[in-house]
Enzyme design. Structure first.
Site, PDB file in Angstrom:
ATOM      1  N   CYS A 280      -4.120  11.988  12.281  1.00 36.20           N
ATOM      2  CA  CYS A 280      -5.287  11.298  12.427  1.00 36.20           C
ATOM      3  C   CYS A 280      -4.937  10.253  13.923  1.00 36.20           C
ATOM      4  CB  CYS A 280      -4.523  10.689  11.751  1.00 36.20           C
ATOM      5  SG  CYS A 280      -3.156   9.763  11.615  1.00 36.20           S
TER       6      CYS A 280
ATOM      7  N   ILE B  31       8.261   6.781  17.045  1.00 34.76           N
ATOM      8  CA  ILE B  31       7.791   6.722  15.499  1.00 34.76           C
ATOM      9  C   ILE B  31       6.477   8.404  16.199  1.00 34.76           C
ATOM     10  CG2 ILE B  31       7.162   7.362  12.891  1.00 34.76           C
ATOM     11  CD1 ILE B  31      10.098   6.480  13.795  1.00 34.76           C
TER      12      ILE B  31
ATOM     13  N   ARG C  15       0.522  14.328  13.111  1.00 29.37           N
ATOM     14  CA  ARG C  15       1.055  13.993  11.360  1.00 29.37           C
ATOM     15  C   ARG C  15       0.884  15.324  10.159  1.00 29.37           C
ATOM     16  NH1 ARG C  15      -1.131   8.805   9.950  1.00 29.37           N
ATOM     17  NH2 ARG C  15       0.525   8.981   8.813  1.00 29.37           N
ATOM     18  N   PRO C  16       1.729  16.451  11.126  1.00 28.09           N
ATOM     19  CA  PRO C  16       2.142  18.043  10.423  1.00 28.09           C
ATOM     20  C   PRO C  16       2.785  17.638   8.881  1.00 28.09           C
ATOM     21  CG  PRO C  16       3.619  17.577  12.190  1.00 28.09           C
ATOM     22  CD  PRO C  16       2.479  15.784  12.458  1.00 28.09           C
ATOM     23  N   ILE C  17       2.623  18.627   8.283  1.00 26.80           N
ATOM     24  CA  ILE C  17       3.581  19.033   6.856  1.00 26.80           C
ATOM     25  C   ILE C  17       4.673  19.672   7.139  1.00 26.80           C
ATOM     26  CG2 ILE C  17       1.891  17.451   5.683  1.00 26.80           C
ATOM     27  CD1 ILE C  17       1.206  19.892   4.752  1.00 26.80           C
ATOM     28  N   ASP C  18       4.657  20.064   7.831  1.00 27.80           N
ATOM     29  CA  ASP C  18       5.479  21.224   8.047  1.00 27.80           C
ATOM     30  C   ASP C  18       7.123  20.911   7.456  1.00 27.80           C
ATOM     31  OD1 ASP C  18       6.240  19.362  10.493  1.00 27.80           O
ATOM     32  OD2 ASP C  18       7.175  20.410  11.440  1.00 27.80           O
TER      33      ASP C  18
ATOM     34  N   ARG D  77      -8.488  -0.538   4.836  1.00 27.51           N
ATOM     35  CA  ARG D  77      -7.526   0.405   4.099  1.00 27.51           C
ATOM     36  C   ARG D  77      -6.305  -0.201   3.472  1.00 27.51           C
ATOM     37  NH1 ARG D  77      -7.632   5.680   6.764  1.00 27.51           N
ATOM     38  NH2 ARG D  77      -6.260   6.231   5.250  1.00 27.51           N
TER      39      ARG D  77
ATOM     40  N   LYS E 284       0.872  -1.282   0.209  1.00 32.33           N
ATOM     41  CA  LYS E 284      -0.113   0.263  -0.550  1.00 32.33           C
ATOM     42  C   LYS E 284       0.642   1.083  -0.070  1.00 32.33           C
ATOM     43  CE  LYS E 284      -1.598   1.118   4.220  1.00 32.33           C
ATOM     44  NZ  LYS E 284      -0.881   3.064   4.251  1.00 32.33           N
ATOM     45  N   ASN E 285       1.245   1.216   0.778  1.00 32.15           N
ATOM     46  CA  ASN E 285       3.140   2.444   1.383  1.00 32.15           C
ATOM     47  C   ASN E 285       3.238   2.842   0.297  1.00 32.15           C
ATOM     48  OD1 ASN E 285       0.938   3.077   3.410  1.00 32.15           O
ATOM     49  ND2 ASN E 285       2.894   2.459   5.079  1.00 32.15           N
TER      50      ASN E 285
ATOM     51  N   ASP F 186       4.482   0.555  11.907  1.00 32.34           N
ATOM     52  CA  ASP F 186       3.257  -0.221  11.528  1.00 32.34           C
ATOM     53  C   ASP F 186       3.417  -1.441  12.357  1.00 32.34           C
ATOM     54  OD1 ASP F 186       3.550   1.780   8.429  1.00 32.34           O
ATOM     55  OD2 ASP F 186       3.015   2.392  10.283  1.00 32.34           O
TER      56      ASP F 186
ATOM     57  N   ARG G 139      -4.942  11.357   4.364  1.00 33.16           N
ATOM     58  CA  ARG G 139      -4.356  12.408   4.735  1.00 33.16           C
ATOM     59  C   ARG G 139      -3.142  12.064   3.779  1.00 33.16           C
ATOM     60  NH1 ARG G 139       0.421  12.489   7.682  1.00 33.16           N
ATOM     61  NH2 ARG G 139      -0.204  14.601   7.851  1.00 33.16           N
TER      62      ARG G 139
HETATM   63  C1  EPZ Z   1       3.514   6.305   5.759  1.00 34.12           C
HETATM   64  O1  EPZ Z   1       3.853   7.930   6.545  1.00 34.12           O
HETATM   65  C2  EPZ Z   1       3.542   5.448   6.351  1.00 34.12           C
HETATM   66  N1  EPZ Z   1       2.481   6.191   5.246  1.00 34.12           N
HETATM   67  C3  EPZ Z   1       2.889   5.030   7.295  1.00 34.12           C
HETATM   68  O2  EPZ Z   1       2.366   4.011   7.832  1.00 34.12           O
HETATM   69  C4  EPZ Z   1       4.014   4.878   8.567  1.00 34.12           C
HETATM   70  O3  EPZ Z   1       2.987   4.526   9.705  1.00 34.12           O
HETATM   71  C5  EPZ Z   1       5.350   6.479   8.136  1.00 34.12           C
HETATM   72  O4  EPZ Z   1       5.530   6.641   6.647  1.00 34.12           O
HETATM   73  C6  EPZ Z   1       6.803   5.935   8.559  1.00 34.12           C
HETATM   74  O5  EPZ Z   1       6.629   4.402   8.080  1.00 34.12           O
HETATM   75  C7  EPZ Z   1       2.449   5.894   4.347  1.00 34.12           C
HETATM   76  O6  EPZ Z   1       3.289   5.686   3.321  1.00 34.12           O
HETATM   77  C8  EPZ Z   1       1.080   6.479   2.994  1.00 34.12           C
HETATM   78  P1  EPZ Z   1       6.382  10.315   8.248  1.00 34.12           P
HETATM   79  P2  EPZ Z   1       4.155   9.354   7.124  1.00 34.12           P
HETATM   80  O7  EPZ Z   1       5.818  11.259   7.707  1.00 34.12           O
HETATM   81  O8  EPZ Z   1       4.599   9.439   5.894  1.00 34.12           O
HETATM   82  C9  EPZ Z   1       6.552  13.620  12.137  1.00 34.12           C
HETATM   83  C10 EPZ Z   1       0.444   3.018   7.906  1.00 34.12           C
HETATM   84  O9  EPZ Z   1      -0.275   2.149   8.507  1.00 34.12           O
HETATM   85  N2  EPZ Z   1       6.623  14.652  10.911  1.00 34.12           N
HETATM   86  O10 EPZ Z   1       7.390   9.918   8.069  1.00 34.12           O
HETATM   87  O11 EPZ Z   1       3.154  10.417   7.803  1.00 34.12           O
HETATM   88  C11 EPZ Z   1       5.249  13.018  11.902  1.00 34.12           C
HETATM   89  O12 EPZ Z   1       4.181  13.637  12.740  1.00 34.12           O
HETATM   90  C12 EPZ Z   1       0.543   4.430   8.048  1.00 34.12           C
HETATM   91  O13 EPZ Z   1       0.487   2.857   6.490  1.00 34.12           O
HETATM   92  C13 EPZ Z   1       6.441  15.730  11.186  1.00 34.12           C
HETATM   93  O14 EPZ Z   1       6.448  16.165  12.380  1.00 34.12           O
HETATM   94  O15 EPZ Z   1       4.870   9.734   8.187  1.00 34.12           O
HETATM   95  C14 EPZ Z   1       5.499  11.602  12.544  1.00 34.12           C
HETATM   96  O16 EPZ Z   1       5.524  12.082  13.913  1.00 34.12           O
HETATM   97  C15 EPZ Z   1       0.452   5.063   9.131  1.00 34.12           C
HETATM   98  N3  EPZ Z   1       6.526  16.628   9.905  1.00 34.12           N
HETATM   99  C16 EPZ Z   1       6.776  11.111  12.387  1.00 34.12           C
HETATM  100  O17 EPZ Z   1       7.201  12.880  11.488  1.00 34.12           O
HETATM  101  C17 EPZ Z   1       6.385  16.687   8.934  1.00 34.12           C
HETATM  102  O18 EPZ Z   1       6.473  17.334   7.783  1.00 34.12           O
HETATM  103  C18 EPZ Z   1       6.860  10.289  11.210  1.00 34.12           C
HETATM  104  O19 EPZ Z   1       6.166  10.749   9.795  1.00 34.12           O
HETATM  105  C19 EPZ Z   1       6.462  15.564   8.412  1.00 34.12           C
HETATM  106  C20 EPZ Z   1       6.181  14.435   9.653  1.00 34.12           C
END
Ligand code: EPZ
Length: 423
Positions: A119, A331, A124-127, A401, A25-26, A309, A95
């Site tokens: 969520c 994480i 899950r910010p996007i900063d 999902r 999926k990812n 995950d 998201r």
């Molecule tokens: C991806 O999410 C996966 N989703 C998640 O899988 C997975 O848990 C995660 O990576 C970690 O491996 C998909 O690939 C669709 P991150 P993502 O950006 O990209 C912080 C599942 O069950 N962060 O690596 O959202 C954030 O808050 C899902 O399949 C910021 O602070 O994960 C988190 O604490 C759940 N600012 C950490 O980084 C940002 O701009 C990891 O987030 C981005 C992230």
């Protein structure tokens, strides 16, 4: 009224047989977004039939691409992009739709999207995504919960991520492949899905090196052309089925699985006493017909550490092992919502912040549970396979999902499991 669905499991059956692992999926989600960057058709094989992939396909059609699915083959014709807004309904539903912003910036130099809320597992910010886009020349207007991203020109930049975010790494790659000049992503995420996305983009004509390491270098090119591509196996679905086999003290073969991407999970299972090995390039054999010992500590980390995950499904397995396991979830700040549900089965788990202490018990008994999120719901199904009697996991839509045909796959190796409608 759309009846909600639940998964009903009568536990106590030993799983034996072969399960074919779905496409990841990812990996499929960022690759579906990446197809927007191509001038010609993309054909994606081994694309899992999941509601999250349906949502991604709806975004593709909303922005003007055409796409159709035949089984596990998805064809996308990205020759026309007539809109650059990601519908807020789809942003709310999934998201990770934010990944389309990098693709639309790369293709059209503009994108409008509603702020992806947090969520079930955290804010899950996007900063990191936004900061990187700004360095590449994107101007960002925040308008009452909407983000307007526009760029006269997308230029390569040197980006240093504060932490190796998977989504930010992917989004920057998508914005960079058609940008002018070279982009460096330092402290990049190293997950296998990042490598899969890079291999897809390279096959379309992108110039990318270092995917899978902490430094990814992308040299912008003028155009990308669609290709045929096969999505990698889903390592988290595979981890889930390994835990399902182990929790029933059974014996399974996983087919179309990728052993290397599962090494952090496999080493924990070996610590517990299961025998497990890979063979034939894409098979994994597991035999858990013995007493399982609790692994003392499971600490989630970015790849190549233990995947967050897989934390919920390993917790479900550790609930039934001999001894105590300390989980540390580094994480996400809120990824123990499945714990209160698992304790309803008789599990002994105490949570303190990002630490959860699991004391194995010899028996669990069935109960009415409600899935809290995708992987938490899967953990409830794993635990239900061990519990005496019937367990019903409500809100099964969370599970659908990320798990293709989970009931059929588990039933094919002996589980007493079915979908029930909840009115
Ligand atoms: C991806 O999410 C996966 N989703 C998640 O899988 C997975 O848990 C995660 O990576 C970690 O491996 C998909 O690939 C669709 P991150 P993502 O950006 O990209 C912080 C599942 O069950 N962060 O690596 O959202 C954030 O808050 C899902 O399949 C910021 O602070 O994960 C988190 O604490 C759940 N600012 C950490 O980084 C940002 O701009 C990891 O987030 C981005 C992230």
């Amino acid at each position: 009224m759309s009846a909600r669905q639940a998964i009903s499991v009568r536990g106590g059956r030993t799983l034996e047989g072969e399960i074919v692992i779905q496409g990841a999926k990812n990996s499929a989600l960022p690759i579906l977004a990446a197809s927007v960057l191509c001038k010609t058709e993309v054909t994606l094989y081994n694309c899992p039939r999941l509601t999250d992939c349906d949502a991604a396909m709806r975004i593709l059609t909303t922005i003007g691409c055409s796409c159709k699915r035949e089984g596990n083959v998805v064809s996308i014709n990205p020759s026309v992009v007539s809109a650059t807004e990601i519908p807020s309904s789809l942003m709310r539903e999934m998201r990770s739709s934010v990944i389309f912003s990098g693709a639309l910036l790369g293709r059209e130099k503009r994108c409008r999207l509603s702020f992806p809320g947090g969520c079930e597992i955290g804010a899950r910010p996007i900063d990191y995504h936004i900061a990187a886009f700004k360095k590449m020349g994107v101007s960002v207007q925040d308008e009452h919960g909407y983000l307007n991203l526009t760029a006269q020109k997308l230029s390569g930049a040197v980006i240093v991520l504060p932490m190796p975010s998977v989504g930010a790494t992917e989004n920057i790659m998508l914005a960079a492949v058609l940008a002018k000049g070279v982009t460096e992503i330092h402290n990049a995420a190293r997950e296998p899905e990042i490598v899969d996305l890079a291999e897809f983009l390279i096959k379309c004509g992108a110039k990318i090196s270092g995917a899978g390491t902490e430094l990814i270098v992308i040299e912008g090119v003028k155009e990308l052309y669609g290709c045929d591509y096969t999505v990698m196996p889903d390592r988290i679905a595979a981890a889930t089925y390994l835990c399902a086999g182990a929790v029933t003290r059974g014996e399974l073969v996983l087919a179309k699985a990728d052993y290397n991407s599962l090494r952090p999970v496999i080493s924990v299972l070996e610590q517990m006493g299961v025998s497990i090995y890979g063979y034939g390039g894409n098979y994994i054999y597991i035999n858990a017909k013995k007493t399982l010992k609790a692994p003392p500590m499971i600490r989630t980390a970015v790849h190549p550490g233990f995947p967050t995950d897989a934390q919920p499904v390993l917790m479900a397995l550790c609930m039934t092992a001999e001894g105590t396991t300390v989980f540390s979830e580094t994480i996400f700040e809120n990824r123990y919502r499945h714990v209160s549900e698992l304790t309803r089965l008789g599990g002994k788990i105490n949570v303190e912040g990002r630490v959860a202490v699991v004391e194995g018990v010899p028996k669990l008994s069935g109960a009415e549970l409600m899935a809290t999120d995708l992987r938490g719901g899967a953990a409830m199904v794993v635990a239900a396979l061990f519990a005496d009697g019937v367990t019903r996991v409500g809100n099964a839509s969370y599970i659908y999902r990320g798990y293709e045909d989970i009931e059929e796959r588990l039933r094919s190796v002996g589980a007493d499991i079915r979908t029930v409608q909840v009115h």
